[in-house]
Scaffold this motif. Structure first.
Motif, PDB file in Angstrom:
ATOM      1  N   LEU A 254       0.845  -1.210   0.084  1.00  0.00           N
ATOM      2  CA  LEU A 254       0.139  -0.162  -0.103  1.00  0.00           C
ATOM      3  C   LEU A 254       0.827   1.206   0.041  1.00  0.00           C
ATOM      4  O   LEU A 254       0.368   2.265  -0.684  1.00  0.00           O
ATOM      5  CB  LEU A 254      -0.849  -0.073   1.270  1.00  0.00           C
ATOM      6  N   VAL A 255       2.107   1.270   0.823  1.00  0.00           N
ATOM      7  CA  VAL A 255       3.064   2.272   0.858  1.00  0.00           C
ATOM      8  C   VAL A 255       3.530   2.701  -0.737  1.00  0.00           C
ATOM      9  O   VAL A 255       3.576   3.819  -0.898  1.00  0.00           O
ATOM     10  CB  VAL A 255       3.934   2.179   1.872  1.00  0.00           C
ATOM     11  N   GLU A 256       3.811   1.766  -0.949  1.00  0.00           N
ATOM     12  CA  GLU A 256       4.442   1.617  -2.456  1.00  0.00           C
ATOM     13  C   GLU A 256       3.568   2.002  -3.409  1.00  0.00           C
ATOM     14  O   GLU A 256       3.931   2.779  -4.323  1.00  0.00           O
ATOM     15  CB  GLU A 256       5.202   0.093  -2.885  1.00  0.00           C
ATOM     16  N   ALA A 257       2.393   1.699  -3.504  1.00  0.00           N
ATOM     17  CA  ALA A 257       1.395   2.089  -4.298  1.00  0.00           C
ATOM     18  C   ALA A 257       1.177   3.511  -4.301  1.00  0.00           C
ATOM     19  O   ALA A 257       0.813   4.261  -5.217  1.00  0.00           O
ATOM     20  CB  ALA A 257       0.073   1.200  -4.186  1.00  0.00           C
ATOM     21  N   LEU A 258       0.781   3.976  -2.853  1.00  0.00           N
ATOM     22  CA  LEU A 258       0.691   5.485  -2.730  1.00  0.00           C
ATOM     23  C   LEU A 258       1.796   6.462  -3.223  1.00  0.00           C
ATOM     24  O   LEU A 258       1.584   7.574  -3.981  1.00  0.00           O
ATOM     25  CB  LEU A 258       0.351   5.653  -1.097  1.00  0.00           C
ATOM     26  N   ALA A 259       3.078   6.018  -3.001  1.00  0.00           N
ATOM     27  CA  ALA A 259       4.147   6.398  -3.309  1.00  0.00           C
ATOM     28  C   ALA A 259       4.316   6.599  -4.782  1.00  0.00           C
ATOM     29  O   ALA A 259       4.616   7.747  -5.666  1.00  0.00           O
ATOM     30  CB  ALA A 259       5.208   5.797  -2.801  1.00  0.00           C
ATOM     31  N   PHE A 260       3.970   5.673  -5.691  1.00  0.00           N
ATOM     32  CA  PHE A 260       3.786   5.634  -7.127  1.00  0.00           C
ATOM     33  C   PHE A 260       2.832   6.451  -7.683  1.00  0.00           C
ATOM     34  O   PHE A 260       2.874   7.560  -8.561  1.00  0.00           O
ATOM     35  CB  PHE A 260       3.440   4.170  -7.487  1.00  0.00           C
TER      36      PHE A 260
END
Length: 287
Positions: A14-20
């Motif tokens: 989720l953190v990676e998706a939001l950063a993307f």
């Protein structure tokens, strides 16, 4: 040694998706001169294809060590299957199964880039027009380039001609490799022929839509959109021993006999590998 909390591990995607998403909205990403968007490819396009690659077609790769970790090279593969899923699966293979996770810069026909949405996505995934200047520029800059010389003759051939290679054109891919001095790597793909077995062709509809063919398969158009689901054949992708061009020199690219002989050598290598893989396969769907 401290172990990460389970909740923290679960939140990582989720953190990676939001950063993307944050980077995309802020425009904090790069696109090369050909329109290739590496971040979008790695985070969206390849993950979308991965279920097909891993679970539906259960692709197995052979000879991946023949593909260099760095530097330019030309992947030359057979083309089949009515819809060019073979090119997409080869791209996933070279990223996911190669230790250097290489991106395949595919050369495509004009028609592909004229399609709405799909043409734009193809550019973002790294594809470009199948012409010598683009191919040479990519290979000279150290990219891994993929070409399917059979073109529509390969993917649009009837099922009765499966795994019989069509003509490879005039050898433009060989000339491009000679001018840039990169190795040519034959690639043989088994399994794609059974995804959409082409039993017929409605030529009137093909002309209406400006397509090279309008296929009739066991599922399409009889079942409508459901007929677009590919059959779950078992796939093998084998990368053969590279054909070195470095010692030949760019001047040899204009020698029609040399180009013809190298083109024929690549074609025969792929054809013989296909026959060998087929002889080892017990069943088109079980492998």
């Amino acid at each position: 040694m401290l172990q990460p909390e389970p909740d923290a591990v679960a939140d990582e995607p989720l953190v990676e998706a939001l950063a993307f998403l944050r980077r995309r909205l802020a425009g904090d990403y790069t696109v090369d001169d050909f329109g290739f968007d590496a971040e979008l490819t790695d985070h969206v396009l390849l993950p979308a294809l991965r279920p097909l690659y891993e679970r539906w077609f259960r692709v197995e790769t052979i000879g991946m060590h023949h593909v260099p970790d760095t530097g330019g090279a030309l992947i030359v593969a057979n083309h089949s299957g009515t819809i060019p899923l073979d090119a997409l699966m080869a791209a996933v293979a070279l990223h996911d199964d190669h230790p250097a996770q290489r991106h395949l810069r595919m050369l495509g026909a004009d028609l592909m880039f004229q399609l709405p949405v799909l043409g734009s996505l193809a550019r973002k995934q790294g594809s470009t027009l199948a012409c010598s200047p683009d191919a040479e520029r990519l290979m000279s800059s150290g990219e891994l380039v993929g070409v399917w010389p059979e073109g529509f003759k390969g993917i649009g051939k009837p099922f009765r001609d499966r795994y019989k290679l069509q003509r490879f054109g005039r050898g433009g891919f060989v000339s491009a490799a000679l001018r840039t001095g990169v190795p040519i790597i034959p690639c043989s793909i088994v399994g794609a022929e059974e995804t959409y077995p082409k039993l017929g062709d409605i030529k009137a509809l093909a002309r209406l839509f400006g397509a090279p063919y309008f296929p009739v398969t066991p599922m399409f158009p009889h079942l409508g959109p459901l007929g677009l689901i590919p059959l779950p054949s078992k796939w093998y992708i084998e990368f053969g021993e590279p054909i070195c061009t470095e010692g030949l020199g760019a001047s040899e690219a204009d020698d029609p006999m040399l180009v013809f002989n190298l083109t024929d050598q690549v074609r025969e290598t792929i054809q013989h590998t296909l026959y060998r893989l087929l002889s080892q396969r017990r069943n088109a769907f079980l492998g």
